[in-house]
Motif scaffolding. Structure first.
Motif, PDB file in Angstrom:
ATOM      1  N   SER A   1       0.816  -1.220   0.000  1.00 40.24           N
ATOM      2  CA  SER A   1       0.000   0.000   0.000  1.00 40.24           C
ATOM      3  C   SER A   1       0.848   1.269   0.000  1.00 40.24           C
ATOM      4  O   SER A   1       0.760   2.082   0.923  1.00 40.24           O
ATOM      5  CB  SER A   1      -0.925  -0.005   1.224  1.00 40.24           C
ATOM      6  OG  SER A   1      -1.700  -1.171   1.261  1.00 40.24           O
TER       7      SER A   1
ATOM      8  N   ILE B   1       2.203   5.000  -0.486  1.00 37.74           N
ATOM      9  CA  ILE B   1       1.682   6.335  -0.742  1.00 37.74           C
ATOM     10  C   ILE B   1       2.439   6.962  -1.908  1.00 37.74           C
ATOM     11  O   ILE B   1       1.917   7.800  -2.622  1.00 37.74           O
ATOM     12  CB  ILE B   1       1.772   7.219   0.519  1.00 37.74           C
ATOM     13  CG1 ILE B   1       0.990   8.524   0.309  1.00 37.74           C
ATOM     14  CG2 ILE B   1       3.209   7.488   0.930  1.00 37.74           C
ATOM     15  CD1 ILE B   1       0.853   9.370   1.569  1.00 37.74           C
TER      16      ILE B   1
ATOM     17  N   ASN C   1       5.714   3.760   2.031  1.00 37.86           N
ATOM     18  CA  ASN C   1       4.440   3.615   2.723  1.00 37.86           C
ATOM     19  C   ASN C   1       4.052   4.878   3.478  1.00 37.86           C
ATOM     20  O   ASN C   1       4.919   5.672   3.872  1.00 37.86           O
ATOM     21  CB  ASN C   1       4.526   2.468   3.726  1.00 37.86           C
ATOM     22  CG  ASN C   1       3.559   1.357   3.422  1.00 37.86           C
ATOM     23  OD1 ASN C   1       2.901   1.347   2.397  1.00 37.86           O
ATOM     24  ND2 ASN C   1       3.486   0.403   4.327  1.00 37.86           N
ATOM     25  N   LYS C   2       2.786   5.046   3.714  1.00 39.53           N
ATOM     26  CA  LYS C   2       2.295   6.149   4.526  1.00 39.53           C
ATOM     27  C   LYS C   2       2.867   6.046   5.935  1.00 39.53           C
ATOM     28  O   LYS C   2       2.866   4.975   6.545  1.00 39.53           O
ATOM     29  CB  LYS C   2       0.769   6.130   4.581  1.00 39.53           C
ATOM     30  CG  LYS C   2       0.172   7.312   5.331  1.00 39.53           C
ATOM     31  CD  LYS C   2      -1.342   7.294   5.266  1.00 39.53           C
ATOM     32  CE  LYS C   2      -1.927   8.504   5.985  1.00 39.53           C
ATOM     33  NZ  LYS C   2      -3.409   8.519   5.936  1.00 39.53           N
TER      34      LYS C   2
ATOM     35  N   VAL D   1       1.719   9.593  -6.560  1.00 37.10           N
ATOM     36  CA  VAL D   1       1.538   9.914  -5.142  1.00 37.10           C
ATOM     37  C   VAL D   1       0.059   9.747  -4.830  1.00 37.10           C
ATOM     38  O   VAL D   1      -0.782  10.384  -5.461  1.00 37.10           O
ATOM     39  CB  VAL D   1       2.007  11.342  -4.813  1.00 37.10           C
ATOM     40  CG1 VAL D   1       1.618  11.699  -3.379  1.00 37.10           C
ATOM     41  CG2 VAL D   1       3.508  11.481  -4.990  1.00 37.10           C
ATOM     42  N   GLY D   2      -0.233   8.867  -3.898  1.00 37.44           N
ATOM     43  CA  GLY D   2      -1.637   8.588  -3.590  1.00 37.44           C
ATOM     44  C   GLY D   2      -2.391   8.032  -4.768  1.00 37.44           C
ATOM     45  O   GLY D   2      -3.601   8.252  -4.899  1.00 37.44           O
TER      46      GLY D   2
ATOM     47  N   GLU E   1      -0.451  18.305  -0.781  1.00 34.19           N
ATOM     48  CA  GLU E   1      -0.189  17.112   0.031  1.00 34.19           C
ATOM     49  C   GLU E   1       1.309  16.841   0.201  1.00 34.19           C
ATOM     50  O   GLU E   1       1.709  16.005   0.997  1.00 34.19           O
ATOM     51  CB  GLU E   1      -0.877  15.886  -0.580  1.00 34.19           C
ATOM     52  CG  GLU E   1      -0.202  15.291  -1.809  1.00 34.19           C
ATOM     53  CD  GLU E   1      -0.484  16.082  -3.083  1.00 34.19           C
ATOM     54  OE1 GLU E   1       0.033  15.667  -4.138  1.00 34.19           O
ATOM     55  OE2 GLU E   1      -1.222  17.089  -3.036  1.00 34.19           O
ATOM     56  N   ARG E   2       2.143  17.569  -0.563  1.00 38.49           N
ATOM     57  CA  ARG E   2       3.606  17.431  -0.487  1.00 38.49           C
ATOM     58  C   ARG E   2       4.211  18.780  -0.142  1.00 38.49           C
ATOM     59  O   ARG E   2       3.866  19.783  -0.766  1.00 38.49           O
ATOM     60  CB  ARG E   2       4.164  16.969  -1.836  1.00 38.49           C
ATOM     61  CG  ARG E   2       3.835  15.521  -2.195  1.00 38.49           C
ATOM     62  CD  ARG E   2       3.936  15.305  -3.693  1.00 38.49           C
ATOM     63  NE  ARG E   2       2.752  15.816  -4.389  1.00 38.49           N
ATOM     64  CZ  ARG E   2       2.800  16.439  -5.565  1.00 38.49           C
ATOM     65  NH1 ARG E   2       3.957  16.668  -6.171  1.00 38.49           N
ATOM     66  NH2 ARG E   2       1.680  16.862  -6.124  1.00 38.49           N
TER      67      ARG E   2
ATOM     68  N   ASP F   1       0.512  15.690   3.691  1.00 35.56           N
ATOM     69  CA  ASP F   1       0.647  14.266   3.999  1.00 35.56           C
ATOM     70  C   ASP F   1       2.112  13.847   4.013  1.00 35.56           C
ATOM     71  O   ASP F   1       2.493  12.911   4.724  1.00 35.56           O
ATOM     72  CB  ASP F   1      -0.103  13.424   2.960  1.00 35.56           C
ATOM     73  CG  ASP F   1      -1.594  13.693   2.953  1.00 35.56           C
ATOM     74  OD1 ASP F   1      -2.158  13.899   4.052  1.00 35.56           O
ATOM     75  OD2 ASP F   1      -2.186  13.721   1.863  1.00 35.56           O
ATOM     76  N   ILE F   2       2.918  14.530   3.195  1.00 32.59           N
ATOM     77  CA  ILE F   2       4.312  14.106   2.965  1.00 32.59           C
ATOM     78  C   ILE F   2       5.245  15.299   3.178  1.00 32.59           C
ATOM     79  O   ILE F   2       5.023  16.379   2.627  1.00 32.59           O
ATOM     80  CB  ILE F   2       4.476  13.569   1.534  1.00 32.59           C
ATOM     81  CG1 ILE F   2       3.551  12.367   1.302  1.00 32.59           C
ATOM     82  CG2 ILE F   2       5.934  13.182   1.263  1.00 32.59           C
ATOM     83  CD1 ILE F   2       3.408  11.986  -0.164  1.00 32.59           C
TER      84      ILE F   2
ATOM     85  N   THR G   1       4.462  11.161   6.614  1.00 37.29           N
ATOM     86  CA  THR G   1       5.437  10.466   5.787  1.00 37.29           C
ATOM     87  C   THR G   1       6.596  11.431   5.528  1.00 37.29           C
ATOM     88  O   THR G   1       6.381  12.550   5.070  1.00 37.29           O
ATOM     89  CB  THR G   1       4.818  10.045   4.440  1.00 37.29           C
ATOM     90  OG1 THR G   1       3.660   9.254   4.696  1.00 37.29           O
ATOM     91  CG2 THR G   1       5.818   9.250   3.604  1.00 37.29           C
TER      92      THR G   1
END
Length: 282
Positions: free
Chosen positions: A23, A25, A57-58, A92-93, A103-104, A182-183, A215
Motif C-alpha cells: 500500500s 503512498i 508507505n504512509k 503519489v496517492g 499534500e507534499r 501528507d508528505i 510520511t
C-alpha cells in the motif's frame, strides 16, 4: 539474492530485489531524468537518474542516502513536482505527479531562503493559512499547536534575524506542518547547522515525526544521520545513471543510542557498502 543484506536491530536479514512495501503512498517505476546541456551539434544529454524503482508507505521515515551529486535532490524535486521526469512513472496517492501539490511540502536546507524576514515567527507559520483565507482565530489555534510542537513557545514575536539557525529551521518545519501536508520532503535540512544544534534537531525531528505520523523522505549524505533517523534507508549509486540500488531496513527502536553495539553495526555495514569496489561499478 541481494548483494547487500538488510539489517534489523543488529541482525542481518537477507532480502530479494523484488521485496516491496505494501500500500505505498509513493510509487516510482522505471523513473529516469536527463538534462540537455548546450544546443545544436554541441548538445550533450546528461542522464542523472535511470531505472529508479521505489515504494514508500504512509507514515514512513525514509532516507535517501548517497554522496553529493548522485541525484538525491533531483529525485526529491521530482516527487515534489518541481521537475518532470523524462522516463517512467511517479505516483503519489495513486495519482500521477505533474505539478506541486498541497499534500507534499518541502523543507529546504537553508531556512533563510524560505522564511519571510519581515514577518515574525507566528506570522511566518500562519502565512499559508492566511493565503487560504482562514480566519484569525482558526489560524492562531493551528499556529499555537505547531509553535508548541516545534519548541518555539516564547519566541512567537521574534523575527528571523533574531533566531539561531536551529530555531529558524524549527520555524520552517512548523510552517510546513501548519498546512497539514501528507508528505514532508526534506532536502538535507540539518546540513547547515553546527554539530551540537544538528544533534538536538535530529532528536526533535524524530519526536515531531512520532507525534504527527507524517510520511517523511529525508535526503542526506551522512551515514550516522541516516541510521539515527531512518526506518528504511535507500542507498543511491553514484551518478550519472543513478538509482536506488539497495534498501536497508533499520528496525532499531526510537530513541536510538549512537553508542550501542547495534547502532554501530548498522553504521559499519553502510560504511562498508560505500567503501566496496563494487559500489563504484554499479
Amino acid at each position: 539474492m541481494s548483494r547487500y543484506p538488510l539489517i534489523s536491530s543488529g541482525t542481518i536479514i537477507e532480502s530479494t530485489p523484488e521485496e516491496s512495501v505494501q500500500s505505498p503512498i509513493i510509487s516510482i517505476r522505471q523513473l529516469g531524468k536527463s538534462f540537455q546541456s548546450g544546443a545544436g551539434k554541441k548538445a550533450v544529454r546528461y542522464q542523472v537518474l535511470k531505472d529508479v524503482d521505489l515504494s514508500i508507505n504512509k507514515g514512513e521515515f525514509f532516507i535517501l542516502l548517497g554522496p553529493s551529486g548522485c541525484g538525491k535532490s533531483t529525485l526529491l524535486n521530482l516527487i515534489a513536482g518541481f521537475e518532470k521526469q523524462t522516463e517512467g512513472e511517479l505516483l503519489v496517492g495513486g495519482e500521477v505527479v505533474d505539478r506541486p501539490g498541497k499534500e507534499r511540502a518541502m523543507v529546504f536546507q537553508h531556512p533563510d531562503a524560505s522564511l519571510f524576514p519581515w514577518l515574525n515567527v507566528r506570522e511566518n507559520i500562519e502565512f499559508g493559512l492566511r493565503m487560504q483565507g482562514m480566519r484569525k482565530g482558526e489560524r492562531k489555534a493551528i499556529s499555537d499547536r505547531y509553535i508548541e510542537l516545534a519548541g518555539l513557545t516564547g519566541h512567537e514575536r521574534k523575527f528571523p534575524r533574531e533566531l539561531s539557525g536551529g530555531m529558524k529551521q524549527r520555524v520552517q518545519i512548523a510552517r510546513v506542518l501548519a498546512n497539514e501536508p501528507d508528505i514532508l520532503l526534506m532536502d538535507e535540512p540539518l546540513g547547515a547547522l553546527d554539530a551540537f544544534t544538528r544533534r538536538v534537531m535530529q532528536e526533535e525531528l524524530v519526536r515531531i515525526w512520532s507525534e504527527t505520523k507524517k510520511t517523511i523522505i529525508f535526503v542526506t549524505h551522512d551515514i550516522q544521520e541516516a541510521v539515527l533517523l531512518g526506518g528504511r534507508i535507500g542507498i543511491m549509486s553514484i551518478g550519472p545513471d543513478s538509482r536506488v540500488f539497495e534498501i536497508m531496513d533499520n528496525r532499531l527502536e526510537y530513541p536510538r543510542d549512537l553508542t550501542s553495539r547495534e547502532f554501530n553495526l548498522i553504521q559499519k555495514k553502510l560504511q562498508g557498502i560505500f567503501q566496496d569496489d563494487l559500489y563504484f561499478h554499479l
